[in-house]
Design a protein around this motif. Sequence first.
Motif, PDB file in Angstrom:
ATOM      1  N   ALA A  20       0.848  -1.199   0.000  1.00  0.00           N
ATOM      2  CA  ALA A  20       0.000   0.000   0.000  1.00  0.00           C
ATOM      3  C   ALA A  20       0.882   1.246   0.000  1.00  0.00           C
ATOM      4  O   ALA A  20       1.803   1.375   0.803  1.00  0.00           O
ATOM      5  CB  ALA A  20      -0.918  -0.002   1.217  1.00  0.00           C
ATOM      6  N   THR A  21       0.597   2.151  -0.921  1.00  0.00           N
ATOM      7  CA  THR A  21       1.407   3.362  -1.039  1.00  0.00           C
ATOM      8  C   THR A  21       0.679   4.602  -0.540  1.00  0.00           C
ATOM      9  O   THR A  21       1.294   5.632  -0.339  1.00  0.00           O
ATOM     10  CB  THR A  21       1.818   3.592  -2.500  1.00  0.00           C
ATOM     11  N   ARG A  22      -0.620   4.494  -0.346  1.00  0.00           N
ATOM     12  CA  ARG A  22      -1.408   5.625   0.133  1.00  0.00           C
ATOM     13  C   ARG A  22      -2.263   5.167   1.301  1.00  0.00           C
ATOM     14  O   ARG A  22      -2.617   4.000   1.410  1.00  0.00           O
ATOM     15  CB  ARG A  22      -2.298   6.167  -0.980  1.00  0.00           C
ATOM     16  N   VAL A  23      -2.622   6.103   2.136  1.00  0.00           N
ATOM     17  CA  VAL A  23      -3.426   5.780   3.301  1.00  0.00           C
ATOM     18  C   VAL A  23      -4.806   5.257   2.885  1.00  0.00           C
ATOM     19  O   VAL A  23      -5.373   4.389   3.547  1.00  0.00           O
ATOM     20  CB  VAL A  23      -3.518   6.996   4.256  1.00  0.00           C
ATOM     21  N   GLU A  24      -5.323   5.729   1.767  1.00  0.00           N
ATOM     22  CA  GLU A  24      -6.623   5.254   1.281  1.00  0.00           C
ATOM     23  C   GLU A  24      -6.572   3.772   0.936  1.00  0.00           C
ATOM     24  O   GLU A  24      -7.534   3.043   1.161  1.00  0.00           O
ATOM     25  CB  GLU A  24      -7.085   6.064   0.055  1.00  0.00           C
ATOM     26  N   HIS A  25      -5.459   3.338   0.378  1.00  0.00           N
ATOM     27  CA  HIS A  25      -5.291   1.914   0.070  1.00  0.00           C
ATOM     28  C   HIS A  25      -5.333   1.098   1.359  1.00  0.00           C
ATOM     29  O   HIS A  25      -5.974   0.050   1.424  1.00  0.00           O
ATOM     30  CB  HIS A  25      -3.964   1.653  -0.645  1.00  0.00           C
ATOM     31  N   MET A  26      -4.631   1.578   2.378  1.00  0.00           N
ATOM     32  CA  MET A  26      -4.584   0.870   3.658  1.00  0.00           C
ATOM     33  C   MET A  26      -5.975   0.807   4.282  1.00  0.00           C
ATOM     34  O   MET A  26      -6.378  -0.224   4.823  1.00  0.00           O
ATOM     35  CB  MET A  26      -3.592   1.548   4.598  1.00  0.00           C
ATOM     36  N   TYR A  27      -6.715   1.919   4.212  1.00  0.00           N
ATOM     37  CA  TYR A  27      -8.087   1.922   4.751  1.00  0.00           C
ATOM     38  C   TYR A  27      -8.957   0.902   4.011  1.00  0.00           C
ATOM     39  O   TYR A  27      -9.748   0.190   4.624  1.00  0.00           O
ATOM     40  CB  TYR A  27      -8.721   3.315   4.642  1.00  0.00           C
ATOM     41  N   GLY A  28      -8.836   0.845   2.719  1.00  0.00           N
ATOM     42  CA  GLY A  28      -9.614  -0.113   1.935  1.00  0.00           C
ATOM     43  C   GLY A  28      -9.277  -1.552   2.287  1.00  0.00           C
ATOM     44  O   GLY A  28     -10.171  -2.385   2.454  1.00  0.00           O
ATOM     45  N   ILE A  29      -7.991  -1.829   2.405  1.00  0.00           N
ATOM     46  CA  ILE A  29      -7.552  -3.182   2.766  1.00  0.00           C
ATOM     47  C   ILE A  29      -8.041  -3.536   4.164  1.00  0.00           C
ATOM     48  O   ILE A  29      -8.536  -4.646   4.406  1.00  0.00           O
ATOM     49  CB  ILE A  29      -6.018  -3.304   2.656  1.00  0.00           C
ATOM     50  N   GLN A  30      -7.930  -2.590   5.089  1.00  0.00           N
ATOM     51  CA  GLN A  30      -8.379  -2.832   6.461  1.00  0.00           C
ATOM     52  C   GLN A  30      -9.892  -3.056   6.519  1.00  0.00           C
ATOM     53  O   GLN A  30     -10.366  -3.911   7.261  1.00  0.00           O
ATOM     54  CB  GLN A  30      -7.983  -1.668   7.374  1.00  0.00           C
ATOM     55  N   ALA A  31     -10.661  -2.282   5.758  1.00  0.00           N
ATOM     56  CA  ALA A  31     -12.118  -2.455   5.737  1.00  0.00           C
ATOM     57  C   ALA A  31     -12.476  -3.849   5.222  1.00  0.00           C
ATOM     58  O   ALA A  31     -13.341  -4.532   5.785  1.00  0.00           O
ATOM     59  CB  ALA A  31     -12.766  -1.384   4.868  1.00  0.00           C
TER      60      ALA A  31
END
Length: 135
Positions: A20-31
Motif C-alpha cells: 500500500a502506497t497511500r493511506v486510502e489503500h490501507m483503509y480499503g484493505i483494512q475495511a
Amino acid sequence: RVLVLSSLVLAASFTAMVFATRVEHMYGIQAFYITLVTTATMLAPTVVQTLAPGHLRARVASIMTVITASSAAAAPPVAGFVSDQFKHLSNGLIFSSALIAAPSLSLAALLLFLGERRYEKTALAARRIDEEASV
C-alpha cells in the motif's frame, strides 16, 4: 470451504498491506479485512454447533477460548521481535505483520482444507448423537 477461502483471502490482504502506497489503500484493505474477520467470527458458533455433540459444546468452546487467548497473548511479543529485525525499513512493522500473518493464515487454510472430510464425518456423528439423545 468458506473458512479455507477466508483464510487465504486474509493472507492475501496482509500481503497487500505491504504494498500500500497511500493511506486510502490501507483503509480499503483494512475495511475488507475487518469485514472478513467479522464474517468468520459470526460463522464460528455454527461450526462449533455442527462439530460437537450437545453435551460437549461447552468444552469445545472452552478449548477454543484457551487457544484464542494463548495466540492473542503470544502475538504481540512475536510481532515485536520480528519487527525489531526490520526496524531499518520504513514499513518494518507492516512488513513483519505480513511476514507472520500470511504464512500463519496459509497454514490455517491448509489445515482446514485437510480436515474438511473429517469435519464432515464428525458433524454427521454429532448430529446422530444429538438425535439419539433427544429420543
